[in-house]
Write a protein that holds these residues in place. Structure first.
Motif, PDB file in Angstrom:
ATOM      1  N   VAL A  68      47.704  44.254  37.965  1.00  0.00           N
ATOM      2  CA  VAL A  68      46.654  44.907  38.752  1.00  0.00           C
ATOM      3  C   VAL A  68      45.765  45.742  37.843  1.00  0.00           C
ATOM      4  CG1 VAL A  68      46.243  46.697  40.487  1.00  0.00           C
ATOM      5  CG2 VAL A  68      47.906  44.897  40.933  1.00  0.00           C
ATOM      6  N   ARG A  69      46.358  46.431  36.892  1.00  0.00           N
ATOM      7  CA  ARG A  69      45.559  47.257  35.969  1.00  0.00           C
ATOM      8  C   ARG A  69      44.692  46.409  35.047  1.00  0.00           C
ATOM      9  NH1 ARG A  69      48.006  52.841  34.470  1.00  0.00           N
ATOM     10  NH2 ARG A  69      49.191  53.275  36.349  1.00  0.00           N
ATOM     11  N   LYS A  70      45.128  45.203  34.743  1.00  0.00           N
ATOM     12  CA  LYS A  70      44.351  44.309  33.885  1.00  0.00           C
ATOM     13  C   LYS A  70      43.269  43.559  34.656  1.00  0.00           C
ATOM     14  CE  LYS A  70      46.004  44.569  29.729  1.00  0.00           C
ATOM     15  NZ  LYS A  70      45.168  44.860  28.585  1.00  0.00           N
ATOM     16  N   GLY A  71      43.237  43.686  35.983  1.00  0.00           N
ATOM     17  CA  GLY A  71      42.193  43.043  36.770  1.00  0.00           C
ATOM     18  C   GLY A  71      42.546  41.647  37.236  1.00  0.00           C
ATOM     19  N   GLN A  72      43.798  41.312  37.259  1.00  0.00           N
ATOM     20  CA  GLN A  72      44.217  39.980  37.674  1.00  0.00           C
ATOM     21  C   GLN A  72      43.853  39.693  39.127  1.00  0.00           C
ATOM     22  OE1 GLN A  72      45.674  37.676  35.712  1.00  0.00           O
ATOM     23  NE2 GLN A  72      45.722  36.205  37.366  1.00  0.00           N
ATOM     24  N   TYR A  73      43.854  40.704  39.965  1.00  0.00           N
ATOM     25  CA  TYR A  73      43.596  40.500  41.381  1.00  0.00           C
ATOM     26  C   TYR A  73      42.193  40.916  41.789  1.00  0.00           C
ATOM     27  CZ  TYR A  73      48.572  39.732  41.614  1.00  0.00           C
ATOM     28  OH  TYR A  73      49.826  39.240  41.408  1.00  0.00           O
ATOM     29  N   ASP A  74      41.274  41.015  40.835  1.00  0.00           N
ATOM     30  CA  ASP A  74      39.887  41.306  41.168  1.00  0.00           C
ATOM     31  C   ASP A  74      39.296  40.130  41.933  1.00  0.00           C
ATOM     32  OD1 ASP A  74      40.035  43.734  39.962  1.00  0.00           O
ATOM     33  OD2 ASP A  74      38.994  43.136  38.133  1.00  0.00           O
ATOM     34  N   ASP A  75      38.264  40.414  42.684  1.00  0.00           N
ATOM     35  CA  ASP A  75      37.648  39.390  43.516  1.00  0.00           C
ATOM     36  C   ASP A  75      36.818  38.456  42.644  1.00  0.00           C
ATOM     37  OD1 ASP A  75      36.696  37.935  45.607  1.00  0.00           O
ATOM     38  OD2 ASP A  75      35.285  39.453  46.292  1.00  0.00           O
ATOM     39  N   THR A  76      37.259  37.237  42.494  1.00  0.00           N
ATOM     40  CA  THR A  76      36.512  36.254  41.719  1.00  0.00           C
ATOM     41  C   THR A  76      35.820  35.239  42.611  1.00  0.00           C
ATOM     42  OG1 THR A  76      38.473  34.859  41.500  1.00  0.00           O
ATOM     43  CG2 THR A  76      38.047  36.463  39.746  1.00  0.00           C
ATOM     44  N   TYR A  77      36.106  35.268  43.897  1.00  0.00           N
ATOM     45  CA  TYR A  77      35.520  34.294  44.807  1.00  0.00           C
ATOM     46  C   TYR A  77      34.112  34.702  45.238  1.00  0.00           C
ATOM     47  CZ  TYR A  77      34.782  31.401  48.918  1.00  0.00           C
ATOM     48  OH  TYR A  77      34.255  30.539  49.820  1.00  0.00           O
ATOM     49  N   THR A  78      33.906  35.966  45.534  1.00  0.00           N
ATOM     50  CA  THR A  78      32.625  36.425  46.057  1.00  0.00           C
ATOM     51  C   THR A  78      31.463  36.190  45.089  1.00  0.00           C
ATOM     52  OG1 THR A  78      33.775  38.036  47.409  1.00  0.00           O
ATOM     53  CG2 THR A  78      31.431  38.390  47.088  1.00  0.00           C
TER      54      THR A  78
END
Length: 75
Positions: free
Chosen positions: A26-36
């Motif tokens: 989560v801290r590395k941005g693995q779950y950032d929104d890449t779809y939008t």
């Protein structure tokens, strides 16, 4: 009975490892929104269509040739 304690300790260890990996991802941005962002380009055309529909003399659209009197819109 000792096997139950060993399995309990092993399951807690695995759960802690997964939790640490989850927090790290989560801290590395693995779950950032890449779809939008990939879909956002599909909705940009709606903004262009609005500008075309408004025309050059519409008060909402800024134009160099159009002066809008905000105090008295009839003038």
């Amino acid at each position: 009975m000792t096997i139950i304690y060993m399995l309990l300790a092993l399951s807690l260890l695995v759960a802690i490892i997964f939790f640490i990996l989850f927090v790290f991802s989560v801290r590395k941005g693995q779950y950032d929104d890449t779809y939008t962002p990939s879909v956002r380009m599909l909705f940009d055309d709606e903004l262009v269509k609005e500008d075309v529909e408004l025309g050059a003399n519409h008060p909402k659209k800024k134009s160099n040739n159009t002066k809008v009197n905000l105090t008295n819109p009839d003038k």
